[in-house]
Scaffold this active site. Structure first.
Site, PDB file in Angstrom:
ATOM      1  N   GLY A 147     -12.068  16.092 -23.936  1.00  0.00           N
ATOM      2  CA  GLY A 147     -12.385  15.917 -22.511  1.00  0.00           C
ATOM      3  C   GLY A 147     -12.128  14.492 -22.063  1.00  0.00           C
ATOM      4  N   GLY A 168     -11.486  13.445 -18.249  1.00  0.00           N
ATOM      5  CA  GLY A 168     -12.531  13.608 -17.235  1.00  0.00           C
ATOM      6  C   GLY A 168     -13.211  12.289 -16.891  1.00  0.00           C
ATOM      7  N   ASP A 199     -16.339  11.203 -17.531  1.00  0.00           N
ATOM      8  CA  ASP A 199     -17.055  10.571 -18.643  1.00  0.00           C
ATOM      9  C   ASP A 199     -16.105  10.166 -19.759  1.00  0.00           C
ATOM     10  N   LEU A 234     -16.955  16.297 -24.728  1.00  0.00           N
ATOM     11  CA  LEU A 234     -17.215  16.189 -23.285  1.00  0.00           C
ATOM     12  C   LEU A 234     -16.432  17.243 -22.512  1.00  0.00           C
ATOM     13  N   ALA A 286     -15.343  20.525 -20.731  1.00  0.00           N
ATOM     14  CA  ALA A 286     -16.054  21.647 -20.104  1.00  0.00           C
ATOM     15  C   ALA A 286     -15.360  22.060 -18.825  1.00  0.00           C
ATOM     16  N   SER A 290     -26.709  19.355 -20.543  1.00  0.00           N
ATOM     17  CA  SER A 290     -26.857  19.092 -19.099  1.00  0.00           C
ATOM     18  C   SER A 290     -28.249  19.422 -18.573  1.00  0.00           C
ATOM     19  N   GLU A 342     -28.677  20.824 -15.931  1.00  0.00           N
ATOM     20  CA  GLU A 342     -28.572  22.155 -15.333  1.00  0.00           C
ATOM     21  C   GLU A 342     -29.256  23.206 -16.212  1.00  0.00           C
ATOM     22  N   TYR A 395     -22.484  28.449 -15.860  1.00  0.00           N
ATOM     23  CA  TYR A 395     -22.263  27.139 -16.490  1.00  0.00           C
ATOM     24  C   TYR A 395     -23.478  26.744 -17.329  1.00  0.00           C
ATOM     25  N   HIS A 423     -24.495  12.366 -13.059  1.00  0.00           N
ATOM     26  CA  HIS A 423     -24.029  10.976 -13.016  1.00  0.00           C
ATOM     27  C   HIS A 423     -22.655  10.940 -12.356  1.00  0.00           C
ATOM     28  N   ARG A 442     -15.560  10.053 -10.200  1.00  0.00           N
ATOM     29  CA  ARG A 442     -16.122  11.394 -10.118  1.00  0.00           C
ATOM     30  C   ARG A 442     -15.118  12.372  -9.505  1.00  0.00           C
TER      31      ARG A 442
HETATM   32  P1  NAP Z   1     -15.138  16.463 -15.851  1.00  0.00           P
HETATM   33  O1  NAP Z   1     -14.746  15.246 -15.092  1.00  0.00           O
HETATM   34  O2  NAP Z   1     -15.036  17.792 -15.209  1.00  0.00           O
HETATM   35  O3  NAP Z   1     -14.276  16.463 -17.214  1.00  0.00           O
HETATM   36  C1  NAP Z   1     -14.191  17.612 -18.018  1.00  0.00           C
HETATM   37  C2  NAP Z   1     -13.133  17.369 -19.080  1.00  0.00           C
HETATM   38  O4  NAP Z   1     -13.010  18.559 -19.875  1.00  0.00           O
HETATM   39  C3  NAP Z   1     -11.732  17.086 -18.504  1.00  0.00           C
HETATM   40  O5  NAP Z   1     -11.097  16.122 -19.307  1.00  0.00           O
HETATM   41  C4  NAP Z   1     -11.042  18.438 -18.674  1.00  0.00           C
HETATM   42  O6  NAP Z   1      -9.636  18.342 -18.762  1.00  0.00           O
HETATM   43  C5  NAP Z   1     -11.620  18.833 -20.026  1.00  0.00           C
HETATM   44  N1  NAP Z   1     -11.402  20.249 -20.327  1.00  0.00           N
HETATM   45  C6  NAP Z   1     -11.668  21.318 -19.543  1.00  0.00           C
HETATM   46  N2  NAP Z   1     -11.316  22.445 -20.180  1.00  0.00           N
HETATM   47  C7  NAP Z   1     -10.802  22.085 -21.376  1.00  0.00           C
HETATM   48  C8  NAP Z   1     -10.256  22.806 -22.475  1.00  0.00           C
HETATM   49  N3  NAP Z   1     -10.169  24.137 -22.459  1.00  0.00           N
HETATM   50  N4  NAP Z   1      -9.825  22.105 -23.557  1.00  0.00           N
HETATM   51  C9  NAP Z   1      -9.897  20.759 -23.575  1.00  0.00           C
HETATM   52  N5  NAP Z   1     -10.387  20.009 -22.564  1.00  0.00           N
HETATM   53  C10 NAP Z   1     -10.835  20.678 -21.474  1.00  0.00           C
HETATM   54  O7  NAP Z   1     -16.643  16.322 -16.370  1.00  0.00           O
HETATM   55  P2  NAP Z   1     -17.536  14.993 -16.562  1.00  0.00           P
HETATM   56  O8  NAP Z   1     -18.294  14.759 -15.329  1.00  0.00           O
HETATM   57  O9  NAP Z   1     -16.700  13.948 -17.174  1.00  0.00           O
HETATM   58  O10 NAP Z   1     -18.598  15.527 -17.632  1.00  0.00           O
HETATM   59  C11 NAP Z   1     -18.334  15.416 -19.021  1.00  0.00           C
HETATM   60  C12 NAP Z   1     -19.182  16.435 -19.754  1.00  0.00           C
HETATM   61  O11 NAP Z   1     -20.562  16.207 -19.476  1.00  0.00           O
HETATM   62  C13 NAP Z   1     -18.932  17.879 -19.353  1.00  0.00           C
HETATM   63  O12 NAP Z   1     -19.120  18.669 -20.505  1.00  0.00           O
HETATM   64  C14 NAP Z   1     -20.007  18.181 -18.344  1.00  0.00           C
HETATM   65  O13 NAP Z   1     -20.288  19.559 -18.319  1.00  0.00           O
HETATM   66  C15 NAP Z   1     -21.153  17.376 -18.922  1.00  0.00           C
HETATM   67  N6  NAP Z   1     -22.145  16.898 -17.962  1.00  0.00           N
HETATM   68  C16 NAP Z   1     -21.745  16.196 -16.868  1.00  0.00           C
HETATM   69  C17 NAP Z   1     -22.704  15.693 -16.002  1.00  0.00           C
HETATM   70  C18 NAP Z   1     -22.306  14.910 -14.776  1.00  0.00           C
HETATM   71  O14 NAP Z   1     -23.145  14.751 -13.885  1.00  0.00           O
HETATM   72  N7  NAP Z   1     -21.100  14.372 -14.715  1.00  0.00           N
HETATM   73  C19 NAP Z   1     -24.057  15.889 -16.257  1.00  0.00           C
HETATM   74  C20 NAP Z   1     -24.421  16.603 -17.401  1.00  0.00           C
HETATM   75  C21 NAP Z   1     -23.455  17.078 -18.266  1.00  0.00           C
HETATM   76  P3  NAP Z   1      -8.679  18.466 -17.455  1.00  0.00           P
HETATM   77  O15 NAP Z   1      -8.535  17.046 -16.947  1.00  0.00           O
HETATM   78  O16 NAP Z   1      -7.428  19.018 -18.010  1.00  0.00           O
HETATM   79  O17 NAP Z   1      -9.359  19.359 -16.473  1.00  0.00           O
HETATM   80  N1  GDD Z   2     -20.162  20.598  -5.102  1.00  0.00           N
HETATM   81  C1  GDD Z   2     -20.810  20.724  -3.931  1.00  0.00           C
HETATM   82  N2  GDD Z   2     -20.081  20.813  -2.782  1.00  0.00           N
HETATM   83  N3  GDD Z   2     -22.153  20.754  -3.936  1.00  0.00           N
HETATM   84  C2  GDD Z   2     -22.787  20.865  -2.742  1.00  0.00           C
HETATM   85  C3  GDD Z   2     -22.092  20.938  -1.539  1.00  0.00           C
HETATM   86  C4  GDD Z   2     -20.668  20.929  -1.558  1.00  0.00           C
HETATM   87  O1  GDD Z   2     -19.998  21.007  -0.542  1.00  0.00           O
HETATM   88  N4  GDD Z   2     -22.997  21.008  -0.537  1.00  0.00           N
HETATM   89  C5  GDD Z   2     -24.204  20.975  -1.084  1.00  0.00           C
HETATM   90  N5  GDD Z   2     -24.097  20.896  -2.438  1.00  0.00           N
HETATM   91  C6  GDD Z   2     -25.214  20.877  -3.391  1.00  0.00           C
HETATM   92  C7  GDD Z   2     -25.083  21.882  -4.530  1.00  0.00           C
HETATM   93  O2  GDD Z   2     -25.475  23.182  -4.071  1.00  0.00           O
HETATM   94  C8  GDD Z   2     -26.051  21.259  -5.538  1.00  0.00           C
HETATM   95  O3  GDD Z   2     -27.382  21.650  -5.224  1.00  0.00           O
HETATM   96  C9  GDD Z   2     -25.920  19.767  -5.290  1.00  0.00           C
HETATM   97  O4  GDD Z   2     -25.240  19.610  -4.027  1.00  0.00           O
HETATM   98  C10 GDD Z   2     -25.114  19.031  -6.369  1.00  0.00           C
HETATM   99  O5  GDD Z   2     -23.896  19.725  -6.558  1.00  0.00           O
HETATM  100  P1  GDD Z   2     -22.725  19.117  -7.487  1.00  0.00           P
HETATM  101  O6  GDD Z   2     -22.393  17.762  -7.044  1.00  0.00           O
HETATM  102  O7  GDD Z   2     -21.641  20.148  -7.539  1.00  0.00           O
HETATM  103  O8  GDD Z   2     -23.442  18.951  -8.903  1.00  0.00           O
HETATM  104  P2  GDD Z   2     -24.352  19.954  -9.751  1.00  0.00           P
HETATM  105  O9  GDD Z   2     -25.736  19.395  -9.744  1.00  0.00           O
HETATM  106  O10 GDD Z   2     -24.182  21.354  -9.343  1.00  0.00           O
HETATM  107  O11 GDD Z   2     -23.715  19.809 -11.202  1.00  0.00           O
HETATM  108  C11 GDD Z   2     -23.372  18.537 -11.748  1.00  0.00           C
HETATM  109  O12 GDD Z   2     -24.457  18.005 -12.459  1.00  0.00           O
HETATM  110  C12 GDD Z   2     -24.834  18.753 -13.625  1.00  0.00           C
HETATM  111  C13 GDD Z   2     -26.047  18.033 -14.238  1.00  0.00           C
HETATM  112  O13 GDD Z   2     -27.214  18.396 -13.591  1.00  0.00           O
HETATM  113  C14 GDD Z   2     -22.131  18.721 -12.630  1.00  0.00           C
HETATM  114  O14 GDD Z   2     -21.642  17.454 -12.994  1.00  0.00           O
HETATM  115  C15 GDD Z   2     -22.469  19.497 -13.891  1.00  0.00           C
HETATM  116  O15 GDD Z   2     -21.342  19.480 -14.768  1.00  0.00           O
HETATM  117  C16 GDD Z   2     -23.655  18.808 -14.571  1.00  0.00           C
HETATM  118  O16 GDD Z   2     -24.002  19.485 -15.750  1.00  0.00           O
END
Ligand code: NAP
Ligand code: GDD
Length: 365
Positions: free
Chosen positions: A9, A12, A14, A82, A84, A127, A129, A157, A187, A192
């Site tokens: 990952g 992405g 992270d 990472l 997903a 996560s 979530e 998810y 985060h 992002r």
């Molecule tokens: P992201 O920006 O969506 O990055 C996801 C990464 O996974 C990308 O590099 C994507 O590649 C890669 N990927 C997807 N499908 C794959 C596959 N089949 N094989 C190999 N690589 C694949 O997510 P992020 O925000 O960096 O988050 C990193 C991790 O932390 C994820 O697992 C996410 O679920 C978890 N997480 C994130 C948050 C948050 O708030 N950011 C919070 C809690 C947990 P492509 O570039 O090709 O799509």
């Molecule tokens: N994406 C999105 N787009 N979310 C919206 C919108 C919109 O137009 N309008 C309102 N929201 C609300 C969603 O319904 C959710 O309640 C909140 O904004 C945050 O949505 P996201 O930014 O998509 O993040 P997330 O909380 O669903 O998920 C992220 O955080 C998780 C950790 O708690 C992702 O990064 C997940 O991969 C990660 O695990």
């Protein structure tokens, strides 16, 4: 000898921050990216020429591909998963794909490490979530989630993440693996993905500001007119092309999230793998804000105090099931890892707004 890490990952948000961190610590980094018809390496483009960074092509849904990469790097010290399908809303539309990547992908890596007898440390991106609708309550009545709060996942998810999380615990206990899981709360930052709510907001605001700039004007209710879905500049209504700008379309504004900065959070990932014993840790700021409050901060950054005419609610962005409230407690990470977040919401918004305004400025000039 350099410490060697594999990041699944890597392309992405992270993955790119973790790459920066590990290279700054003198690691050799193998970044795994899947094949795509367009280039996905934008976030790591500055690292591609670095002699200590190598890209490997692979997909975590394909166990053969995972085994191939691990076999070639069987001297690896740390493996970070990472990868997903990380968008919660999309997981309702593509639940099978989400399961294969976000759930089974983790198993593919863990089982390959055991089968190949690779002795390394493993990090899983769990996560907040996973908590879904569940929370604990402290003595002052405040709702929070920590390592002891039960999981009640509310999306395909989150269910895939819970399965992967339990798989990590199982491999730790069954095979004695040094496998840790970071239960990270939301985060964000300037890297992002653009369809997550914070970045969608900061990008829209910067686009709106540069649209106003084109007409040498600034946000002022008196010179604007508001349709159902568009914003107009009154004096230009008849003659100018591009005189209208689409409103910001969002879903649920009442959901509360504990938002931190991604650059802070990858430090916690690394710290977990430096511990003598593997474990699970909640990583968060301990502060929660609604999407509405995020809008206040982000619009406030450009001097807009009333954004109600600029935003429209679009049911397309509602989810079949929602997580209403996330607010973590990272005491364990603070005590054991010495980890504390450096960014609060204000600093986070400032970083994202500065970046997006700057990008828009560059694309105009
Ligand atoms: P992201 O920006 O969506 O990055 C996801 C990464 O996974 C990308 O590099 C994507 O590649 C890669 N990927 C997807 N499908 C794959 C596959 N089949 N094989 C190999 N690589 C694949 O997510 P992020 O925000 O960096 O988050 C990193 C991790 O932390 C994820 O697992 C996410 O679920 C978890 N997480 C994130 C948050 C948050 O708030 N950011 C919070 C809690 C947990 P492509 O570039 O090709 O799509
Ligand atoms: N994406 C999105 N787009 N979310 C919206 C919108 C919109 O137009 N309008 C309102 N929201 C609300 C969603 O319904 C959710 O309640 C909140 O904004 C945050 O949505 P996201 O930014 O998509 O993040 P997330 O909380 O669903 O998920 C992220 O955080 C998780 C950790 O708690 C992702 O990064 C997940 O991969 C990660 O695990």
């Amino acid at each position: 000898m350099k410490t060697k890490a594999i990041i699944f990952g890597v392309t992405g948000q992270d993955g790119s921050h973790l790459t920066d961190l590990l290279l700054s610590k003198n690691y050799e980094v193998i970044g795994v990216a899947r094949r795509c018809s367009v280039d996905t390496t934008e976030r790591i483009k500055d690292r591609l020429e670095c002699p200590h960074f190598h890209l490997a092509e692979g997909d975590i849904t394909d166990a053969h591909s995972v085994i191939g990469i691990l076999k070639e790097n069987d001297d690896v010290d740390e493996v970070y998963n990472l990868a997903a399908q990380s968008h919660v809303g999309i997981s309702f539309k593509q639940p099978g794909l989400t399961w294969d990547i976000t759930g089974k992908g983790c198993l593919n890596i863990l089982q390959s490490l055991v089968d190949l007898e690779i002795d390394c440390r493993f990090y899983q991106a769990s996560s907040s979530e996973m908590f879904g609708d569940s929370y604990s309550v402290d003595k002052d009545g405040k709702k929070y989630q920590d390592e002891n709060t039960k999981f009640l996942p509310q999306s395909p998810y989150a269910i895939a993440k819970v399965a992967a999380h339990y798989m990590v615990r199982l491999f730790r206990e069954a095979y004695g693996m040094h496998a840790s899981a970071g239960i990270l709360f939301n985060h964000e930052g300037e890297r992002r993905g653009e369809n997550f709510v914070t970045r969608k907001i900061t990008r829209w605001i910067s686009g709106y500001c540069s649209w106003l700039d084109r007409f040498h004007t600034s946000h002022n209710e008196n010179i604007l007119a508001f349709g159902k879905d568009e914003i107009y500049i009154r004096s230009r209504l008849d003659n100018d092309e591009g005189f209208e700008y689409p409103k910001l379309r969002l879903g649920n504004l009442d959901a509360c999230r504990d938002w931190g900065y991604a650059g802070d959070y990858v430090e916690a990932m690394w710290a977990m793998l430096q511990q003598e014993h593997p474990d699970d840790y909640v990583i968060c700021t301990g502060q929660t804000h609604s999407v509405r409050e995020f809008l206040d901060y982000a619009f406030g950054y450009v001097g807009v105090t009333d954004w109600s005419n600029l935003v429209t609610i679009d049911p397309e962005f509602y989810r079949p099931a929602e997580v209403d409230y996330l607010c973590g407690n990272a005491s364990k990470a603070k005590n054991r890892l010495g980890w504390v977040p450096k960014y609060g919401l204000e600093e986070l918004v400032q970083t994202m707004m500065e970046h997006d305004l700057d990008v828009n400025l560059q694309s105009v000039s």
